[in-house]
Design an enzyme around this catalytic site. Structure first.
Site, PDB file in Angstrom:
ATOM      1  CE  LYS A 124      -3.952  -2.202   0.550  1.00 43.90           C
ATOM      2  NZ  LYS A 124      -4.867  -2.342  -0.610  1.00 43.90           N
ATOM      3  CG  HIS A 163     -10.004  -6.771  -5.176  1.00 40.10           C
ATOM      4  ND1 HIS A 163     -11.099  -6.648  -4.361  1.00 40.10           N
ATOM      5  CD2 HIS A 163      -8.988  -6.141  -4.538  1.00 40.10           C
ATOM      6  CE1 HIS A 163     -10.773  -5.966  -3.280  1.00 40.10           C
ATOM      7  NE2 HIS A 163      -9.500  -5.652  -3.350  1.00 40.10           N
TER       8      HIS A 163
HETATM    9 MG    MG Z   1      -6.415  -2.685  -4.141  1.00 40.41          MG
END
Ligand code: MG
Length: 364
Positions: free
Chosen positions: A164, A293
């Site tokens: 992230k 995902h």
């Molecule tokens: Mg993502």
């Protein structure tokens, strides 16, 4: 005569995360469904939300979907089209499609089990294994913990990893990405995920600062529905751009395909396997690879059937198997960065029947 749906049940589960996704993100919501036909055939499905909406999904399944489903032929695609047309008054995507996935996944499982086939073989297997990449919900980790996670991915044999970005200070992102790149070396692929945290100027500054780490793709740099900004960003950089986990309808994916290099549908958020396969076909026609995902226990099975290059996301300790949500092994395994599925008939996912109270901790 076609078998018709005679019953639908839905039960709420809370799945505690052994690695919290944030200070206030300590568990996931799972709604387990079962469809039964007049002849007694059954199929298991599920809906899922990471943080909010779980009880709304449960209510939509029991109050709205169940009465509209009973008596219909147990064919996934006609059921999906009819229910989506019925539900879209409450929204063409979001809670409606997340709830609808519970029915659609159950109908596919039912059909595969009735045919004595694995889900993969019913859809059409294109490969025996697929690459899985190590992923983490780690924006809140201190850099030391992020480095340790990257070391675990390397030790586990992953050839690609995702971290992230999108901290308040871009310099922090640069330092954290540099630290991870140093751990994984130059040959492993590194994906970066900003979770829609930037506007276009911030995204342009970030790609300039992060380009030197050779990101394999940059994920959700911008709000998912700002497709004009995606097109302008794609025109301004050679870094491949990925998005799709926050899109819900085939129409949104068709529009988004023009501005991205990778499409990332979430099988539950789009409404199940029926729309997922349609979106995959749309990606094939547009020449854009599809990389599912999350939810590797099911997404991995679908990836074995996808045309073209694909990868499966394996968030550390967040699969249903790792969360202890399954009563027996599903046959889906990730080893040395490859996912395989030997499930037996259906999708092989057997969820525990433990607690059904909303907000009660999972225990079985
Ligand atoms: Mg993502």
């Amino acid at each position: 005569m076609t078998d018709v749906v005679a019953d639908l049940t839905a039960e709420f589960r809370l799945l505690p995360l052994s690695r919290p996704w944030g200070p206030d993100r300590t568990d996931l919501r799972l709604i387990v469904t079962e469809v039964r036909t007049a002849s007694g055939a059954t199929g298991t499905g599920f809906s899922w939300t990471p943080t909010i909406g779980g009880t709304a999904v449960l209510a939509m399944l029991t109050d709205d979907i169940r009465p509209a489903l009973l008596g219909r032929s147990a064919d996934p695609a006609p059921v999906w089209d009819a229910l989506w047309a019925y539900l879209r008054e409450a929204g063409g995507g979001g809670i409606t499609t997340i709830a609808l996935s519970g029915v659609d996944i159950a109908l596919w499982d039912l059909r595969a089990r009735a045919a004595g086939l694995s889900l993969v073989d019913l859809i059409g297997r294109r490969r025996d294994s697929v690459e899985a990449y190590g992923s983490g919900i780690n924006r809140h980790y201190p850099v030391e913990a992020l480095v340790e996670q990257a070391e675990r991915w390397v030790a586990a044999g992953f050839g690609a990893v995702k971290v992230k970005i999108g901290r308040p200070d871009l310099a922090e992102d640069v330092a954290r990405v540099a630290a991870v790149r140093a751990v994984i070396g130059p040959r492993r692929r590194l994906m970066l995920d900003a979770n829609q945290r930037w506007d276009l100027p911030a995204a342009l500054r970030a790609v300039r600062a992060l380009d030197r780490f050779e990101p394999y793709w940059l994920e959700e740099p911008l709000p998912a529905d700002d497709l004009a900004a995606y097109a302008r960003l794609a025109a301004a950089t050679t870094v491949p751009i990925a998005q799709g986990e926050s899109l819900y309808t085939a129409g949104q994916f068709q529009a988004a395909a023009a501005g991205v290099t990778v499409l990332q549908p979430n099988v539950v958020r789009v409404g199940g396997i029926t729309p997922f396969l349609r979106i995959a076909e749309l990606g094939r026609l547009a020449g854009v690879p599809v990389a599912p995902h999350l939810l590797p226990d099911l997404s991995g099975q679908l990836a074995l059937c996808l045309p073209g290059v694909t990868m499966v996301e394996d968030v550390e300790d967040a699969s249903f198997a790792a969360l202890g949500a399954l009563t027996r092994p599903s046959g889906v395994e990730v080893k040395a960065g490859r996912l395989t599925a030997d499930t037996g008939p259906g999708h092989g996912l057997a969820f525990g029947t433990g607690h059904t109270d909303r907000g009660t901790e999972w225990a079985d």
